[in-house]
Design an enzyme around this catalytic site. Sequence first.
Site, short mmCIF file in Angstrom:
data_model
loop_
_atom_site.label_atom_id
_atom_site.label_comp_id
_atom_site.label_asym_id
_atom_site.label_seq_id
_atom_site.Cartn_x
_atom_site.Cartn_y
_atom_site.Cartn_z
N HIS A 1 16.31 25.34 23.98
CA HIS A 1 16.01 24.00 23.50
C HIS A 1 16.94 23.03 24.22
CE1 HIS A 1 15.55 20.45 21.18
NE2 HIS A 1 16.73 20.56 20.59
N GLU B 1 8.57 17.02 14.04
CA GLU B 1 9.56 16.49 13.10
C GLU B 1 9.50 14.97 13.11
OE1 GLU B 1 13.79 16.75 14.32
OE2 GLU B 1 13.03 17.99 15.94
N SER C 1 26.61 18.62 15.81
CA SER C 1 25.32 19.20 16.17
C SER C 1 25.46 20.17 17.33
CB SER C 1 24.30 18.09 16.48
OG SER C 1 24.57 17.46 17.72
N SER D 1 17.85 21.71 14.25
CA SER D 1 19.00 21.29 13.42
C SER D 1 18.73 21.53 11.95
CB SER D 1 19.27 19.81 13.64
OG SER D 1 19.82 19.61 14.91
N CYS E 1 13.66 20.90 15.52
CA CYS E 1 13.14 21.29 16.83
C CYS E 1 12.71 22.75 16.88
CB CYS E 1 14.19 21.02 17.90
SG CYS E 1 14.82 19.35 17.84
N1 CAA Z 1 30.91 11.55 34.67
C1 CAA Z 1 30.59 12.81 34.33
N2 CAA Z 1 30.64 13.28 33.04
C2 CAA Z 1 31.01 12.42 32.10
C3 CAA Z 1 31.38 11.09 32.38
C4 CAA Z 1 31.31 10.66 33.74
N3 CAA Z 1 31.62 9.41 34.10
N4 CAA Z 1 31.75 10.49 31.23
C5 CAA Z 1 31.61 11.41 30.24
N5 CAA Z 1 31.18 12.58 30.76
C6 CAA Z 1 30.85 13.81 30.06
C7 CAA Z 1 31.80 14.16 28.95
O1 CAA Z 1 32.97 14.79 29.45
C8 CAA Z 1 30.95 15.07 28.11
O2 CAA Z 1 30.88 16.34 28.72
P1 CAA Z 1 31.21 17.67 27.85
O3 CAA Z 1 30.24 17.67 26.69
O4 CAA Z 1 30.93 18.76 28.82
O5 CAA Z 1 32.61 17.54 27.41
C9 CAA Z 1 29.56 14.46 28.24
O6 CAA Z 1 29.62 13.59 29.38
C10 CAA Z 1 29.13 13.62 27.03
O7 CAA Z 1 30.19 12.76 26.73
P2 CAA Z 1 30.57 12.43 25.23
O8 CAA Z 1 30.70 13.70 24.43
O9 CAA Z 1 31.73 11.49 25.25
O10 CAA Z 1 29.25 11.66 24.79
P3 CAA Z 1 28.86 10.95 23.46
O11 CAA Z 1 29.98 10.82 22.50
O12 CAA Z 1 28.16 9.71 23.88
O13 CAA Z 1 27.81 11.97 22.79
C11 CAA Z 1 25.96 13.36 22.41
C12 CAA Z 1 26.92 12.81 23.47
C13 CAA Z 1 26.74 14.03 21.29
C14 CAA Z 1 25.05 14.36 23.07
C15 CAA Z 1 25.13 12.15 21.84
O14 CAA Z 1 24.29 11.65 22.84
C16 CAA Z 1 24.28 12.52 20.64
O15 CAA Z 1 24.74 12.45 19.50
N6 CAA Z 1 22.99 12.95 20.87
C17 CAA Z 1 22.10 13.34 19.78
C18 CAA Z 1 22.45 14.70 19.21
C19 CAA Z 1 22.15 15.86 20.11
O16 CAA Z 1 21.38 15.77 21.05
N7 CAA Z 1 22.74 17.02 19.78
C20 CAA Z 1 22.49 18.23 20.49
C21 CAA Z 1 22.58 19.46 19.60
S1 CAA Z 1 21.52 19.29 18.17
C22 CAA Z 1 19.97 19.72 18.74
O17 CAA Z 1 19.83 20.30 19.76
C23 CAA Z 1 18.79 19.30 17.92
C24 CAA Z 1 18.21 18.08 18.50
O18 CAA Z 1 17.31 18.12 19.32
C25 CAA Z 1 18.75 16.79 18.08
#
Ligand code: CAA
Length: 393
Positions: free
Chosen positions: A239, A85, A207, A314, A117
Amino acid sequence: MVSASPSPAGIHDLSFATTEFVLPHTALAAYNGTEIGKYHVGIGQQAMSVPAADEDIVTMGAAAAAPIVSRHGTDRIRTVVFATESSIDQAKSAGVYVHSLLGMPSATRVVELKQACYGATAALQFALGLVRRDPAQQVLVIASDVSKYDLDSPGEATQGAAAVAMLVGAEPALVRIEEPSGLFTADVMDFWRPNYRETALVDGQESITAYLQAVQGAWKDYQEQGGRGLESFDAFCYHQPFTKMAYKAHRHLLNCCGHVIDEAQIARAIGQTTAYNRVVGNSYTASLYLALAALLDDAGDLSGRSVGFLSYGSGSVAEFFAGTVVPGYQAHLRTAAHRQAISRRQPVDYARYRELHGLSFPPDGADHPTPPQTTGPFRLSGLRDHKRVYERR
Ligand code: CAA
């Protein structure tokens, strides 16, 4: 009831490659002030592979496939399917460059496939169809991606890059892939990359929700198609855009099936699939098969054991299918080479990573040589007259 495959077919060999450079999440956290626990524990990531200026999906794909071609030759390979992709061209398949770099015979069909993916799983299923039609033939499936989000965005911590090459054939040495498959498609805008952008757009929480819905949908169809029961699987490869996602997905699947959530049991089912993804980062369509590589390389003897595979792309398409590990598979693994692919990467600091992140070829048709940075077997030496030029060392 599990329907019998017309003839055993599956993954005969598997090899992966990743990039020259690596950025530890500690460096990202130090730059953006994030508490490191969020990366190490919250999303389950330690480091991400960063391509050098002269690396791309072709150089990684060729590096992953070269050991397979060298071990098995090309006599039986009549098809190469390149799944990605992060394509480098709107018309020409990246697989044609790999075919050329590996000196493969002209009597080969080469094509590129895309559905986020999920692409590599489509490639694997199409390969199985070709092999079942003519078991004398083998198909080289290459999954190669560079995951790239905007700097300073939440997605930045979930970047990475890698390629997995798989030789698909009859009487496979590693994993027999079973029928049926469970399928799921839904039109969602959780993650996408318009043609004019180098970096993906994503609605992070959407996502995750879309992924979990797809797990549920693919599993439901798998059951309706007569698939195995949940308890008959010994491990699950998901994945892994970040390794914590595999845990979320498996927890969701257990919930949907009415199982009591036992975290130790989840860790046993998932834990050995995350070692490579945890330090490589998201390799998009390669990531599911990096999970399989880690499982085969790191778990004890899995001979005869059943593995569940959940592929998610996705947009979205998902597929659940099963495989059985072939007795004697350990003699065919590439564990030392895989560990070397991870350990040979050179750490970069945040400033260097940022510089590499910003690199792109100008669209002016002039001569744009790339600096020699990679020490891998293949390099992208530049862009000349709008043509990418590759070389083999
Ligand atoms: N210690 C331990 N854990 C902590 C922490 C700390 N100090 N601070 C935060 N966390 C935890 C949070 O509680 C959260 O855990 P849960 O999900 O279990 O609740 C986790 O860390 C992530 O925290 P946030 O949700 O606040 O993080 P974020 O807003 O920065 O976003 C994300 C995380 C959504 C994965 C972001 O990195 C992102 O958008 N990534 C790209 C999209 C993605 O990977 N999506 C996955 C599904 S889509 C897919 O699979 C296709 C693909 O390949 C893209």
